[in-house]
Design a protein around this motif. Sequence first.
Motif, mmCIF file in Angstrom:
data_model
loop_
_atom_site.group_PDB
_atom_site.id
_atom_site.type_symbol
_atom_site.label_atom_id
_atom_site.label_comp_id
_atom_site.label_asym_id
_atom_site.label_seq_id
_atom_site.Cartn_x
_atom_site.Cartn_y
_atom_site.Cartn_z
ATOM 1 N N VAL A 283 -2.161 -2.141 6.143
ATOM 2 C CA VAL A 283 -1.176 -1.705 7.141
ATOM 3 C C VAL A 283 -1.424 -0.244 7.493
ATOM 4 C CG1 VAL A 283 0.564 -3.346 6.367
ATOM 5 C CG2 VAL A 283 0.477 -1.060 5.341
ATOM 6 N N LEU A 284 -0.965 0.154 8.667
ATOM 7 C CA LEU A 284 -1.132 1.536 9.125
ATOM 8 C C LEU A 284 -0.405 2.479 8.173
ATOM 9 C CD1 LEU A 284 -2.200 3.400 11.362
ATOM 10 C CD2 LEU A 284 -0.006 3.075 12.534
ATOM 11 N N ASP A 285 -1.152 3.441 7.637
ATOM 12 C CA ASP A 285 -0.597 4.378 6.652
ATOM 13 C C ASP A 285 -0.468 5.795 7.216
ATOM 14 O OD1 ASP A 285 0.273 5.001 3.957
ATOM 15 O OD2 ASP A 285 -1.662 6.012 3.689
ATOM 16 N N GLU A 287 -1.496 8.217 11.011
ATOM 17 C CA GLU A 287 -2.086 8.308 12.338
ATOM 18 C C GLU A 287 -2.116 9.762 12.766
ATOM 19 O OE1 GLU A 287 -1.784 6.136 16.719
ATOM 20 O OE2 GLU A 287 -0.183 5.861 15.245
ATOM 21 N N HIS A 291 -8.017 10.492 13.809
ATOM 22 C CA HIS A 291 -8.293 9.271 13.047
ATOM 23 C C HIS A 291 -6.995 8.626 12.582
ATOM 24 C CE1 HIS A 291 -7.608 12.140 9.780
ATOM 25 N NE2 HIS A 291 -7.393 11.085 8.988
ATOM 26 N N VAL A 292 -7.127 7.384 12.176
ATOM 27 C CA VAL A 292 -6.006 6.662 11.565
ATOM 28 C C VAL A 292 -6.450 6.150 10.206
ATOM 29 C CG1 VAL A 292 -4.954 5.978 13.747
ATOM 30 C CG2 VAL A 292 -6.675 4.508 12.687
ATOM 31 N N ARG A 293 -5.465 5.915 9.330
ATOM 32 C CA ARG A 293 -5.779 5.435 7.989
ATOM 33 C C ARG A 293 -4.922 4.214 7.687
ATOM 34 N NH1 ARG A 293 -4.603 9.877 4.078
ATOM 35 N NH2 ARG A 293 -2.442 9.112 4.199
ATOM 36 N N TYR A 294 -5.564 3.196 7.092
ATOM 37 C CA TYR A 294 -4.860 1.979 6.714
ATOM 38 C C TYR A 294 -4.865 1.845 5.191
ATOM 39 C CZ TYR A 294 -4.770 0.424 11.565
ATOM 40 O OH TYR A 294 -4.525 0.323 12.917
ATOM 41 N N ASP A 307 1.610 -2.551 12.595
ATOM 42 C CA ASP A 307 0.186 -2.561 12.890
ATOM 43 C C ASP A 307 -0.586 -2.833 11.601
ATOM 44 O OD1 ASP A 307 -2.220 -2.302 14.072
ATOM 45 O OD2 ASP A 307 -2.038 -0.176 14.580
ATOM 46 N N ALA A 308 -1.543 -3.757 11.643
ATOM 47 C CA ALA A 308 -2.270 -4.130 10.434
ATOM 48 C C ALA A 308 -3.696 -4.550 10.771
ATOM 49 C CB ALA A 308 -1.547 -5.248 9.693
#
Length: 364
Positions: A283-285, A287, A291-294, A307-308
């Motif tokens: 899952v989105l951790d 943003e 960059h984004v981190r899951y 968001d996943a």
Amino acid sequence: MATNKNQHFVPRCYLRAFTKNEANATINLFNLDRKKLIQDVPVKHQCSGSYFYGQDDKLEEAIQASEAGYARMLREIRTPGFKLYDGAKGVLRHTWLLQHLRTEAASMRAVQMAADTNVVLGVDDPTFRLGIRDAVQVAMHAVADQFHVIDDLKVCLLRNRTVIPFTTSDDPAVATNRWHLEDRRALGASFGLRSSGLVAILPLTPDIAFIAYDGDVYNVQHTNGWTDIRSTGDVRALNEHQLLNCFANLFVHDPEQEDEIKAQLADSARRRLFPRHRINYAVLDFEGDTHVRYRVVEPSEATRKGDAILHTQTLHSRPTRWPSFLRWRMPGSVFSNGTGVGYIRAEHASTSHTSTPFRKLQAR
């Protein structure tokens, strides 16, 4: 409509060499669950199903044509003085690819992965369920799409000079990858048919086997396409791949192999993987601007709302040993562009249409 109801996913023309007196009537079967050898089982009932490929007569004709080509090729290979030539290499590569994708075990793995994916996503709609025959149809179309994907692999025939025969199984076309399983750069990743370090194995008879390999990573010494195997350890290494890859049954030409198989099963049973896939749900951790981190979590009603990312990963068995004739090429090479594509062979790196170029890296 297909004219043949009882359709084999491991063809009888392939199993013939492992049957009693090569009469194609009975075969010796070692069942892994029961840990028992059963002698003289009718071969016509092995590795088959009622309309396994469906009722498409054109598909059946194409498969039968491929099998006939293999049968002719095997007779030629067994002719004294045979030298491996390019046309024969092509037939053997295509035979391996078709057999690798067509078995019940391969289809069941696809069905299980699809079912587990639906569980993770919380989907319980029958229209999204993949059946065995659906998976078989997908696999058969994949053969056409990937017909040339392994054309760049080097090919060699292995002549067994030992007292231990080659065994085969209900899923005999093995894809493995020593480099991928041992190199730390590939740790935790899966490999596919385009990957650097791919090794394809298929026993042809109790004393002949086919091997195809990435020539930029490995080297196999041969004469006219033949390599003589004189080490029982090398034969055991090849037979172990059948044990690790098979669905339920090994097929053996000599019933006196029972004790040998039991001993090898005791050494390797824990290395058999089931299931042979892993599904990661993240899952989105975080943003940020760049960059984004899951974050990987357990799927639940709560985590499915945002968001996943869903990632399915094929798992690969690591054997206890590798054959000594499969040597490292020095200096070997692999190709990577630093993305999730992973490490692929030169042929595919040069034709890949990606925005990030591939770089040649040392394999060792």
